[in-house]
Scaffold this motif. Structure first.
Motif, PDB file in Angstrom:
ATOM      1  N   GLN A 201     -15.523  18.709  12.739  1.00  0.00           N
ATOM      2  CA  GLN A 201     -14.601  17.603  12.959  1.00  0.00           C
ATOM      3  C   GLN A 201     -13.170  18.021  12.601  1.00  0.00           C
ATOM      4  OE1 GLN A 201     -15.059  14.595  14.405  1.00  0.00           O
ATOM      5  NE2 GLN A 201     -17.117  15.342  14.868  1.00  0.00           N
ATOM      6  N   GLU A 202     -13.037  18.807  11.542  1.00  0.00           N
ATOM      7  CA  GLU A 202     -11.705  19.283  11.168  1.00  0.00           C
ATOM      8  C   GLU A 202     -11.138  20.209  12.237  1.00  0.00           C
ATOM      9  OE1 GLU A 202      -9.630  22.307   8.002  1.00  0.00           O
ATOM     10  OE2 GLU A 202     -11.177  20.949   7.243  1.00  0.00           O
ATOM     11  N   LEU A 203     -11.970  21.098  12.758  1.00  0.00           N
ATOM     12  CA  LEU A 203     -11.509  22.023  13.796  1.00  0.00           C
ATOM     13  C   LEU A 203     -11.117  21.273  15.069  1.00  0.00           C
ATOM     14  CD1 LEU A 203     -14.089  24.922  13.320  1.00  0.00           C
ATOM     15  CD2 LEU A 203     -11.716  24.827  12.530  1.00  0.00           C
ATOM     16  N   LEU A 204     -11.858  20.244  15.394  1.00  0.00           N
ATOM     17  CA  LEU A 204     -11.505  19.418  16.550  1.00  0.00           C
ATOM     18  C   LEU A 204     -10.172  18.713  16.318  1.00  0.00           C
ATOM     19  CD1 LEU A 204     -15.012  17.876  17.352  1.00  0.00           C
ATOM     20  CD2 LEU A 204     -13.731  19.497  18.778  1.00  0.00           C
ATOM     21  N   ALA A 205      -9.943  18.279  15.076  1.00  0.00           N
ATOM     22  CA  ALA A 205      -8.668  17.635  14.735  1.00  0.00           C
ATOM     23  C   ALA A 205      -7.523  18.628  14.855  1.00  0.00           C
ATOM     24  CB  ALA A 205      -8.735  17.064  13.321  1.00  0.00           C
ATOM     25  N   ARG A 206      -7.766  19.882  14.479  1.00  0.00           N
ATOM     26  CA  ARG A 206      -6.734  20.909  14.625  1.00  0.00           C
ATOM     27  C   ARG A 206      -6.385  21.107  16.099  1.00  0.00           C
ATOM     28  NH1 ARG A 206      -8.395  26.007  10.718  1.00  0.00           N
ATOM     29  NH2 ARG A 206      -9.012  24.817   8.854  1.00  0.00           N
ATOM     30  N   GLU A 207      -7.421  21.127  16.933  1.00  0.00           N
ATOM     31  CA  GLU A 207      -7.183  21.286  18.365  1.00  0.00           C
ATOM     32  C   GLU A 207      -6.350  20.130  18.912  1.00  0.00           C
ATOM     33  OE1 GLU A 207     -10.743  23.790  20.450  1.00  0.00           O
ATOM     34  OE2 GLU A 207     -11.163  21.695  20.011  1.00  0.00           O
TER      35      GLU A 207
ATOM     36  N   GLN B 237     -23.832  19.118  21.465  1.00  0.00           N
ATOM     37  CA  GLN B 237     -23.415  19.580  20.139  1.00  0.00           C
ATOM     38  C   GLN B 237     -23.452  21.102  20.065  1.00  0.00           C
ATOM     39  OE1 GLN B 237     -26.012  18.631  16.784  1.00  0.00           O
ATOM     40  NE2 GLN B 237     -24.218  18.187  15.539  1.00  0.00           N
ATOM     41  N   GLN B 238     -24.495  21.694  20.668  1.00  0.00           N
ATOM     42  CA  GLN B 238     -24.618  23.143  20.666  1.00  0.00           C
ATOM     43  C   GLN B 238     -23.498  23.789  21.479  1.00  0.00           C
ATOM     44  OE1 GLN B 238     -26.854  24.353  18.708  1.00  0.00           O
ATOM     45  NE2 GLN B 238     -26.447  26.515  19.077  1.00  0.00           N
ATOM     46  N   ARG B 239     -23.171  23.187  22.626  1.00  0.00           N
ATOM     47  CA  ARG B 239     -22.084  23.711  23.447  1.00  0.00           C
ATOM     48  C   ARG B 239     -20.748  23.616  22.722  1.00  0.00           C
ATOM     49  NH1 ARG B 239     -23.377  21.211  29.486  1.00  0.00           N
ATOM     50  NH2 ARG B 239     -25.170  22.564  29.959  1.00  0.00           N
ATOM     51  N   ARG B 240     -20.541  22.495  22.051  1.00  0.00           N
ATOM     52  CA  ARG B 240     -19.302  22.322  21.294  1.00  0.00           C
ATOM     53  C   ARG B 240     -19.209  23.352  20.179  1.00  0.00           C
ATOM     54  NH1 ARG B 240     -18.521  16.895  17.882  1.00  0.00           N
ATOM     55  NH2 ARG B 240     -20.064  17.974  16.617  1.00  0.00           N
ATOM     56  N   ARG B 241     -20.344  23.591  19.529  1.00  0.00           N
ATOM     57  CA  ARG B 241     -20.370  24.569  18.437  1.00  0.00           C
ATOM     58  C   ARG B 241     -20.027  25.965  18.945  1.00  0.00           C
ATOM     59  NH1 ARG B 241     -25.220  23.518  14.784  1.00  0.00           N
ATOM     60  NH2 ARG B 241     -23.801  21.791  14.331  1.00  0.00           N
ATOM     61  N   HIS B 242     -20.606  26.347  20.085  1.00  0.00           N
ATOM     62  CA  HIS B 242     -20.315  27.659  20.665  1.00  0.00           C
ATOM     63  C   HIS B 242     -18.843  27.764  21.067  1.00  0.00           C
ATOM     64  CE1 HIS B 242     -24.262  29.360  20.537  1.00  0.00           C
ATOM     65  NE2 HIS B 242     -24.810  28.456  21.335  1.00  0.00           N
ATOM     66  N   ARG B 243     -18.312  26.677  21.611  1.00  0.00           N
ATOM     67  CA  ARG B 243     -16.906  26.690  22.031  1.00  0.00           C
ATOM     68  C   ARG B 243     -15.978  26.841  20.826  1.00  0.00           C
ATOM     69  NH1 ARG B 243     -12.734  23.469  22.239  1.00  0.00           N
ATOM     70  NH2 ARG B 243     -13.882  21.676  21.404  1.00  0.00           N
TER      71      ARG B 243
ATOM     72  N   ASP C 167     -18.185  20.479   3.006  1.00  0.00           N
ATOM     73  CA  ASP C 167     -19.494  20.069   2.497  1.00  0.00           C
ATOM     74  C   ASP C 167     -20.616  20.338   3.484  1.00  0.00           C
ATOM     75  OD1 ASP C 167     -18.365  19.236   0.124  1.00  0.00           O
ATOM     76  OD2 ASP C 167     -18.059  17.182   0.818  1.00  0.00           O
ATOM     77  N   ASN C 168     -20.315  20.222   4.780  1.00  0.00           N
ATOM     78  CA  ASN C 168     -21.343  20.454   5.785  1.00  0.00           C
ATOM     79  C   ASN C 168     -20.694  20.892   7.098  1.00  0.00           C
ATOM     80  OD1 ASN C 168     -20.724  17.933   7.429  1.00  0.00           O
ATOM     81  ND2 ASN C 168     -21.282  17.012   5.464  1.00  0.00           N
ATOM     82  N   ARG C 169     -21.524  21.371   8.021  1.00  0.00           N
ATOM     83  CA  ARG C 169     -21.043  21.891   9.294  1.00  0.00           C
ATOM     84  C   ARG C 169     -20.373  20.808  10.141  1.00  0.00           C
ATOM     85  NH1 ARG C 169     -22.314  26.590  11.723  1.00  0.00           N
ATOM     86  NH2 ARG C 169     -24.006  26.901  10.217  1.00  0.00           N
ATOM     87  N   ARG C 170     -20.922  19.614  10.115  1.00  0.00           N
ATOM     88  CA  ARG C 170     -20.356  18.526  10.920  1.00  0.00           C
ATOM     89  C   ARG C 170     -18.922  18.219  10.488  1.00  0.00           C
ATOM     90  NH1 ARG C 170     -21.932  14.463  14.230  1.00  0.00           N
ATOM     91  NH2 ARG C 170     -20.801  12.488  14.100  1.00  0.00           N
ATOM     92  N   GLU C 171     -18.708  18.166   9.178  1.00  0.00           N
ATOM     93  CA  GLU C 171     -17.361  17.894   8.668  1.00  0.00           C
ATOM     94  C   GLU C 171     -16.392  19.015   9.057  1.00  0.00           C
ATOM     95  OE1 GLU C 171     -15.122  17.635   4.332  1.00  0.00           O
ATOM     96  OE2 GLU C 171     -17.205  16.965   4.501  1.00  0.00           O
ATOM     97  N   ALA C 172     -16.874  20.249   8.986  1.00  0.00           N
ATOM     98  CA  ALA C 172     -16.036  21.386   9.351  1.00  0.00           C
ATOM     99  C   ALA C 172     -15.660  21.335  10.829  1.00  0.00           C
ATOM    100  CB  ALA C 172     -16.767  22.694   9.048  1.00  0.00           C
TER     101      ALA C 172
END
Length: 201
Positions: free
Chosen positions: A56-62, A26-32, A49-54
């Motif tokens: 997930q959205e960025l991963l969806a954009r990718e 999770q930390q590596r993903r966050r840094h990436r 609402d929270n970091r996890r949701e954000a």
């Protein structure tokens, strides 16, 4: 009894290893994501609402971005767009509002030729954020000023700022695949004014 204890110890150890591994991933993903999206990462976290949701959205954009056929501009097209930009900036001195509107259309045209969908502005921001997250706020600010300019509600200084903001993303969009900019001789509106003053002397 000792066997049960050993089983419990092993289970606890396995759970601990899994938890640590998950935290590390999770930390590596966050840094990436931070590295790829730049300021857009923090902006998205603030808006959700929270970091996890954000994240997930960025991963969806990718994931969406990976399905787009983004391509570099041909050298002739890059040169043509650079010349058009210079023409737009030349017109800023006499018609700043019109020039800003043209700059907005020009940036959109470059995006379309490179393969970005351009129908919806919010979707444009989402798609651009994957490869241009560090300069995206320039585009967001320029577009907002352009909208006010269309209703003649923007000052000349705001229009000048809009041209500067558009230029940042425009130059990135013109870059070659290896990261080398075509370096069009793009000047700021102040430069255009200075040239005009010199000619009038």
């Amino acid at each position: 009894m000792s066997t049960v204890i050993w089983v419990v110890v092993i289970v606890v150890a396995v759970v601990a290893v899994i938890a640590v591994g998950s935290a590390v991933l999770q930390q590596r993903r966050r840094h990436r994501l931070r590295d790829r999206f730049g300021p857009e990462y923090d902006r998205t976290v603030r808006e959700r609402d929270n970091r996890r949701e954000a994240e997930q959205e960025l991963l969806a954009r990718e994931q969406r971005f990976s399905g787009l056929e983004i391509r570099p501009l041909a050298p002739q097209a890059r040169d043509g767009y650079a010349r058009k930009w210079m023409e737009v900036q030349e017109r800023f001195v006499d018609a700043p509002g019109f020039a800003v509107t043209e700059a907005d259309h020009l940036v959109t045209s470059v995006m379309a030729e490179r393969g970005y969908p351009t129908e919806d502005f919010e979707q444009r921001l989402s798609d651009l954020s994957v490869a241009h997250g560090r300069t995206l706020d320039h585009y967001r600010q320029a577009h907002a000023i352009s909208g006010r300019a269309a209703h003649q509600e923007a000052s000349t200084e705001e229009l000048r700022q809009a041209m500067v903001h558009y230029r940042v993303l425009f130059e990135e969009l013109l870059e070659t695949p290896g990261g080398r900019s075509t370096r069009p001789a793009v000047r700021t509106p102040q430069d255009q004014t200075a040239r005009r003053d010199v000619r009038g002397q």
